[in-house]
Scaffold this motif. Structure first.
Motif: not given
Length: 250
Positions: A148-176
């Motif tokens: 909720d800052g500048t236009e550039e900061s908004h775009e950058r943090i949204q891009a980062a969230i978009n790119d890193l989102w693909t790794y979030t589900d692994e947090l809940f995977h369970q090993t043996d």
């Protein structure tokens, strides 16, 4: 040796080890002095937690392993951290997005680990919670400031969230090892954390005027030792002194 307990400890500790190393890379390179020091202090918090975990892991192993050899003398495939924490510091937005996405999980995880039947793990969780609650406040505040800052900061943090989102589900995977420790009342059933995690993340993103990524495909493999190319470069720096001067002591 209790292999399941040993591997379970590594599964927790490696996340903090690798993320701590990532944050340590920012020392002297933060966008401001205050933020630089904050990131470095969070890194030190992680390493303090890692020492407690690895000291316990060495005790469980019952051989010549110690906290240093466990931390720095394994091969890449022997590290079982999630892929999220090894992602590089592309820019400050990526650093904050990665931290936030992990912190929400880490805090919820430690809340439950306090109730472990394993007294040592429960004690480490209780000790770590004060630090991790600060980590979560820090990253949450920055998500809101950037979103909720500048236009550039908004775009950058949204891009980062978009790119890193693909790794979030692994947090809940369970090993043996995870499943075995859950059955014994030692481990945390991370599947029970998943709904609350995504709800909390969505609440913060909405307040920060950011969008929750619409993504159905998630990356995984870190918990099985299959990593992105980034981990090898990180380990080259982390392990350098121990590899160059074997059995070095201070």
């Amino acid at each position: 040796m209790n292999n399941n307990l040993y591997n379970y400890i590594l599964g927790i500790a490696d996340n903090s080890l690798i993320l701590g190393q990532r944050l340590g890379e920012l020392c002297g390179h933060g966008p401001s002095l205050e933020t630089d020091i904050a990131c470095t202090n969070i890194s030190l918090d992680f390493f303090g937690q890692v020492r407690s975990y690895f000291q316990y892991a060495a005790q469980v192993a019952g051989d010549d392993r110690n906290e240093d050899t466990i931390a720095m003398m394994r091969t890449e495939r022997e590290y079982v951290n999630v892929l999220l924490v090894e992602q590089p510091n592309t820019d400050f937005a990526y650093t904050i997005a990665r931290q936030f996405l992990f912190d929400v999980y880490h805090y919820a995880f430690l809340i439950e680990l306090q109730n472990s039947n394993d007294e040592t793990l429960a004690a480490i969780a209780k000790k770590s919670l004060k630090e991790v609650s600060y980590h979560l406040r820090f990253s949450t505040d920055w998500i809101k400031r950037l979103g909720d800052g500048t236009e550039e900061s908004h775009e950058r943090i949204q891009a980062a969230i978009n790119d890193l989102w693909t790794y979030t589900d692994e947090l809940f995977h369970q090993t043996d090892a995870d499943k075995a420790m859950i059955a014994e009342g030692v481990g945390v059933d991370t599947l029970e954390l998943k709904e609350g995690y995504y709800k909390r993340v969505a609440e913060v993103l909405e307040e920060a005027t950011l969008q929750v990524p619409d993504l159905n495909y998630f990356q995984k493999g870190g918990k099985q030792g299959i990593h992105t190319e980034h981990l090898g470069y990180l380990l080259a720096e982390l392990q350098y002194m121990q590899r160059a001067y074997p059995n070095m002591t201070w």
